[in-house]
Scaffold this active site. Structure first.
Site, PDB file in Angstrom:
ATOM      1  N   HIS A  18      -1.614   1.374  -4.406  1.00 47.38           N
ATOM      2  CA  HIS A  18      -2.038   2.627  -3.863  1.00 47.38           C
ATOM      3  C   HIS A  18      -1.163   3.840  -4.705  1.00 47.38           C
ATOM      4  CE1 HIS A  18      -4.159   1.489  -0.065  1.00 47.38           C
ATOM      5  NE2 HIS A  18      -4.784   1.184  -0.833  1.00 47.38           N
ATOM      6  N   GLN A  71       0.762  -1.213   0.024  1.00 45.17           N
ATOM      7  CA  GLN A  71       0.019  -0.151   0.055  1.00 45.17           C
ATOM      8  C   GLN A  71       0.841   1.141  -0.049  1.00 45.17           C
ATOM      9  OE1 GLN A  71      -3.363  -0.773   3.022  1.00 45.17           O
ATOM     10  NE2 GLN A  71      -1.774  -2.205   3.462  1.00 45.17           N
TER      11      GLN A  71
HETATM   12  P1  OAD Z   1      -1.293   2.975   8.824  1.00 43.33           P
HETATM   13  O1  OAD Z   1      -0.686   4.388   9.273  1.00 43.33           O
HETATM   14  O2  OAD Z   1      -2.803   3.002   8.782  1.00 43.33           O
HETATM   15  O3  OAD Z   1      -0.838   2.003   9.939  1.00 43.33           O
HETATM   16  C1  OAD Z   1       0.644   1.890   9.894  1.00 43.33           C
HETATM   17  C2  OAD Z   1       0.621   0.198  10.807  1.00 43.33           C
HETATM   18  O4  OAD Z   1       1.868   0.216  11.023  1.00 43.33           O
HETATM   19  C3  OAD Z   1      -0.021   0.452  12.219  1.00 43.33           C
HETATM   20  O5  OAD Z   1      -0.912  -0.563  12.442  1.00 43.33           O
HETATM   21  C4  OAD Z   1       1.323   0.368  13.125  1.00 43.33           C
HETATM   22  O6  OAD Z   1       1.045  -0.070  14.632  1.00 43.33           O
HETATM   23  C5  OAD Z   1       2.279  -0.289  12.381  1.00 43.33           C
HETATM   24  N1  OAD Z   1       3.487  -0.208  12.741  1.00 43.33           N
HETATM   25  C6  OAD Z   1       4.317   1.288  12.791  1.00 43.33           C
HETATM   26  N2  OAD Z   1       5.634   1.083  13.047  1.00 43.33           N
HETATM   27  C7  OAD Z   1       5.756  -0.375  12.831  1.00 43.33           C
HETATM   28  C8  OAD Z   1       7.069  -1.128  12.827  1.00 43.33           C
HETATM   29  N3  OAD Z   1       8.304  -0.523  12.696  1.00 43.33           N
HETATM   30  N4  OAD Z   1       6.856  -2.369  12.523  1.00 43.33           N
HETATM   31  C9  OAD Z   1       5.639  -2.950  12.115  1.00 43.33           C
HETATM   32  N5  OAD Z   1       4.560  -2.361  12.218  1.00 43.33           N
HETATM   33  C10 OAD Z   1       4.605  -1.032  12.436  1.00 43.33           C
HETATM   34  O7  OAD Z   1      -0.889   2.711   7.270  1.00 43.33           O
HETATM   35  P2  OAD Z   1      -1.501   1.696   6.453  1.00 43.33           P
HETATM   36  O8  OAD Z   1      -1.988   0.745   7.002  1.00 43.33           O
HETATM   37  O9  OAD Z   1      -0.335   1.463   5.298  1.00 43.33           O
HETATM   38  O10 OAD Z   1      -3.877   5.134   1.555  1.00 43.33           O
HETATM   39  O11 OAD Z   1      -2.394   2.546   5.903  1.00 43.33           O
HETATM   40  C11 OAD Z   1      -3.120   2.241   4.567  1.00 43.33           C
HETATM   41  C12 OAD Z   1      -3.510   3.280   3.435  1.00 43.33           C
HETATM   42  O12 OAD Z   1      -4.109   4.386   4.323  1.00 43.33           O
HETATM   43  C13 OAD Z   1      -2.124   4.003   2.981  1.00 43.33           C
HETATM   44  O13 OAD Z   1      -1.829   3.139   1.826  1.00 43.33           O
HETATM   45  C14 OAD Z   1      -2.903   5.302   2.748  1.00 43.33           C
HETATM   46  C15 OAD Z   1      -3.627   5.459   3.821  1.00 43.33           C
HETATM   47  O14 OAD Z   1      -4.605   6.556   3.626  1.00 43.33           O
HETATM   48  C16 OAD Z   1      -3.786   5.971   0.317  1.00 43.33           C
HETATM   49  O15 OAD Z   1      -2.699   6.979   0.475  1.00 43.33           O
HETATM   50  C17 OAD Z   1      -4.633   5.781  -0.695  1.00 43.33           C
END
Ligand code: OAD
Length: 237
Positions: free
Chosen positions: A111, A91
């Site tokens: 994305h 993503q």
């Molecule tokens: P999020 O910011 O929603 O979530 C990031 C996740 O990574 C959280 O669950 C954290 O707990 C976890 N995390 C943080 N640091 C970490 C580490 N060092 N190791 C493992 N896990 C860790 O990001 P996404 O799930 O990628 O879309 O968000 C999905 C989509 O929402 C993105 O692609 C974007 C956004 O709006 C678009 O831009 C269309």
């Protein structure tokens, strides 16, 4: 074995790129709907160009981390195998998976990609200059004002969905790394795998889709993935 790996912002957090959902729900101090929606772009294109120009510039200051490199190791190993297949779906719009050792065509950016721009008239995709704005001339129509960041915004359909669905149907191991499970359809991928599939979530915390997984590895992706991938590859050989 068929392996599908889904990554989210958490895998790039250790490289210094902020995740999307910070404590106050803002993305780099902006409301997500202002900078990541077609409505936001028509309302204030300059803000949106500026925002993605800053994200693109930030890419020059960061580097891939051990989590990106471990995934590349697994995928490249499977590419040389007749028995195993592994596909990465990310993503993330950064290019850290590529810098971690993967070829461009091996990374499905559902994305979109910060380093690309798209002509809104022809839908052709091009490498973006570092600074993209309403004055940038489009390589295909030779006009200004037609180019936008090649990013999937809210309300738009992600890329590679059909390909992803068909792989998920026959998946034996589904690895979810650093994603919060908030954004669909990616959040639904785990539920589209067959019952026989082993589903593993690697995250700092539990997520709202954690109950669907068979195994949770809690911690930083960069700490967990290198050993996890080595063990997995021993079992594959
Ligand atoms: P999020 O910011 O929603 O979530 C990031 C996740 O990574 C959280 O669950 C954290 O707990 C976890 N995390 C943080 N640091 C970490 C580490 N060092 N190791 C493992 N896990 C860790 O990001 P996404 O799930 O990628 O879309 O968000 C999905 C989509 O929402 C993105 O692609 C974007 C956004 O709006 C678009 O831009 C269309």
């Amino acid at each position: 074995m068929n392996i599908v790996i889904l990554t989210g912002a958490g895998i790039s957090a250790e490289s210094g790129i902020k995740t999307f959902r910070d404590a106050n729900g803002l993305w780099e101090n902006h409301a997500v709907e202002d900078v990541a929606s077609p409505e936001g772009f028509s309302r204030d294109p300059q803000l949106v160009y500026r925002f993605y120009n800053a994200r693109r510039a930030q890419l020059q200051e960061v580097a891939d981390n051990p989590a990106h490199r471990s995934i590349a190791k697994l995928i490249n190993y499977c590419k040389n195998s007749t028995k195993h297949h592994a596909q990465l779906i990310t993503q993330n719009v950064d290019d850290l998976h590529e810098r971690g050792g993967l070829k461009d065509q091996d990374v499905w950016h559902m994305h979109g990609e910060l380093k690309k721009m798209r002509c809104q008239k022809s839908a052709q995709v091009f490498t973006s200059p570092l600074h993209l704005d309403e004055k940038t001339l489009c390589p295909c129509c030779h006009q200004a004002g037609n180019l936008r960041p090649h990013i999937v915004w809210f309300g738009e359909i992600p890329f590679y969905l059909e390909e992803a669905f068909s792989l998920l149907n026959k998946c034996d191991l589904f690895l979810s790394v650093g994603t919060s499970g908030f954004v669909y359809p990616a959040a639904q991928f785990v539920s589209m795998t067959p019952e026989t599939c082993r589903r593993v979530e690697i995250n700092l915390n539990d997520t709202q889709i954690s109950p669907v997984f068979d195994q949770h590895l809690t911690g930083k992706a960069g700490d967990i993935l290198p050993d996890y991938v080595d063990e997995l590859m021993e079992g594959l050989s």
